[in-house]
Design an enzyme around this catalytic site. Structure first.
Site, mmCIF file in Angstrom:
data_model
loop_
_atom_site.group_PDB
_atom_site.id
_atom_site.type_symbol
_atom_site.label_atom_id
_atom_site.label_comp_id
_atom_site.label_asym_id
_atom_site.label_seq_id
_atom_site.Cartn_x
_atom_site.Cartn_y
_atom_site.Cartn_z
ATOM 1 N N GLU A 59 58.709 22.384 38.883
ATOM 2 C CA GLU A 59 59.868 21.543 39.167
ATOM 3 C C GLU A 59 61.026 22.365 39.708
ATOM 4 O OE1 GLU A 59 58.143 19.987 35.184
ATOM 5 O OE2 GLU A 59 58.077 21.810 36.397
ATOM 6 N N SER A 180 16.418 40.632 38.811
ATOM 7 C CA SER A 180 17.196 39.383 38.791
ATOM 8 C C SER A 180 18.092 39.200 40.003
ATOM 9 C CB SER A 180 18.056 39.333 37.520
ATOM 10 O OG SER A 180 18.958 40.421 37.482
ATOM 11 N N ASP A 212 21.897 46.445 33.956
ATOM 12 C CA ASP A 212 22.327 46.102 35.318
ATOM 13 C C ASP A 212 23.473 46.945 35.858
ATOM 14 O OD1 ASP A 212 20.440 44.091 35.153
ATOM 15 O OD2 ASP A 212 21.889 42.555 34.572
ATOM 16 N N GLY A 309 23.274 38.278 28.352
ATOM 17 C CA GLY A 309 21.853 37.963 28.338
ATOM 18 C C GLY A 309 21.546 36.909 27.298
#
Length: 382
Positions: A59, A180, A212, A309
């Site tokens: 505002e 993956s 990973d 996982g």
């Protein structure tokens, strides 16, 4: 202004305010997303949104932009459309209700009610007491959708946690050999990065870091600058490799390890890397995730994407901290009895003990499908 609160113009102006509010994504947490539009004689004269945490509210930004182009007298008698009830308390900025009253607005159209106890209807009462016409709950559902994170956090003092995973159509998150990358396509992966920009933190387990070696950063396309989320690693016994990408970039990107390890010598190299350590009690041989969620809320972290996982996913669901599930489903089949699935752990014994998902939406993203559901807990919580 004497507009009918249900007319087409009102809908157009409020939807514009909703679009403006979205521009604050990634910059205002743990504050809400808010947009505002100032209208007079059917014309938009100024716009504003909450641009960053600690900055002007929507505002006041809209009023500021109005006064950059017009005189204060021209503001009198106008209407302001705002996606969230105007605040009426002093925080990092003065109350927006004061600015609306002082500048002579004739009408305020409000989307969502503010559940913050410091506001919670008080702002609307002040505006009405000043003789201003107030329309409430206008396009409420659309406005509420902007701030599901804020509403949860302000009400519970705990982060809104979304469990996210990508799987094949036969429910595998990796091949039988552990590969993956990549299950989903580029469009779905970009959506994940957009959510990393929106949510304040991303969480993974130490197993994911070891397997990973991810960075868990935000990479947006279209030339936009994203905000890297705070990275939270669940690591009960402090096994995160010091040479991992997470550890090596901790001085540049805020990184937290939640652990049960109290060994000062074992902690020291992580602290030297710039990693914050949260020491938590154990439950079922891992950190107590419910205590962790409470601690994160106390630290001002309003939202988390859980990208762990299957073991961490089950533990998080069992502890009752997950609010939403995002399942990206790719049109691929991996097979393999030993290939990993999104939710593993001990699992449940009886069908009626399952965690049920509700309010499911289905979105096509490129060649993939995104299922999003709210979590409705049953007997599994322990």
């Amino acid at each position: 202004m004497t507009d009918n609160p249900q007319n087409d113009s009102d809908v157009t102006f409020m939807r514009r305010a909703i679009e403006l509010a979205k521009r604050g994504i990634g910059a205002v947490n743990p504050n809400p997303l808010v947009g505002a539009v100032i209208v007079k004689n059917g014309q938009i004269l100024a716009e504003g949104w909450h641009e960053r945490f600690g900055g002007l509210h929507a505002e006041r930004n809209a009023i500021k932009h109005f006064l950059e182009k017009y005189s204060a007298d021209e503001l009198k008698g106008s209407t302001i459309y705002v996606t969230l009830e105007p605040c009426c308390h002093h925080g990092k900025t003065p109350p927006c209700t004061d600015a609306i009253i002082e500048n002579g607005f004739a009408r305020v159209v409000v989307g969502s009610n503010d559940p913050n106890p410091l506001v919670a209807g008080k702002g609307i009462k002040l505006l009405k007491a000043a003789g201003i016409e107030v329309v409430t709950e206008f396009l409420k559902e659309e406005c509420d959708a902007l701030n599901f994170i804020f509403f949860h956090y302000i009400s519970t003092k705990k982060p809104y946690i979304t469990l996210k995973y990508a799987m094949t159509t036969d429910g595998k998150i990796a091949t039988s050999t552990g590969k993956s990358k990549w299950i989903t396509g580029e469009a779905a992966r970009q959506k994940v990065h957009e959510d990393r920009n929106r949510y304040m933190a991303v969480m993974a387990g130490v197993g994911t870091i070891i397997a990973d070696n991810p960075e868990l950063t935000c990479r947006l396309l279209d030339g936009r600058t994203g905000r890297n989320p705070i990275r939270i690693i669940c690591d009960t016994n402090l096994r995160t490799p010091l040479e991992s990408r997470i550890a090596m970039t901790a001085k540049d990107i805020r990184t937290i390890i939640a652990t049960a390890c109290t060994d000062g010598e074992k902690q020291r190299p992580y602290i030297e890397k710039g990693i914050e350590l949260i020491v938590l009690p154990q439950r079922d041989n891992h950190i107590d995730l419910a205590v962790m969620a409470q601690k994160l809320g106390e630290m001002g972290i309003d939202s988390v994407i859980l990208e762990g996982g299957g073991t961490l996913s089950f533990s998080a669901l069992k502890s009752g901290i997950v609010n939403r599930v995002q399942a990206y489903i790719a049109p691929k089949l991996f097979g393999g009895a030993d290939a990993k699935t999104p939710v593993e752990g001990k699992g449940i014994d009886e069908v009626n003990e399952c965690i049920r998902l509700t309010d499911t939406s289905v979105t096509k993203i490129g060649e993939d499908i995104l299922l999003e559901s709210e979590v409705a807990y049953g007997c599994l919580q322990g």
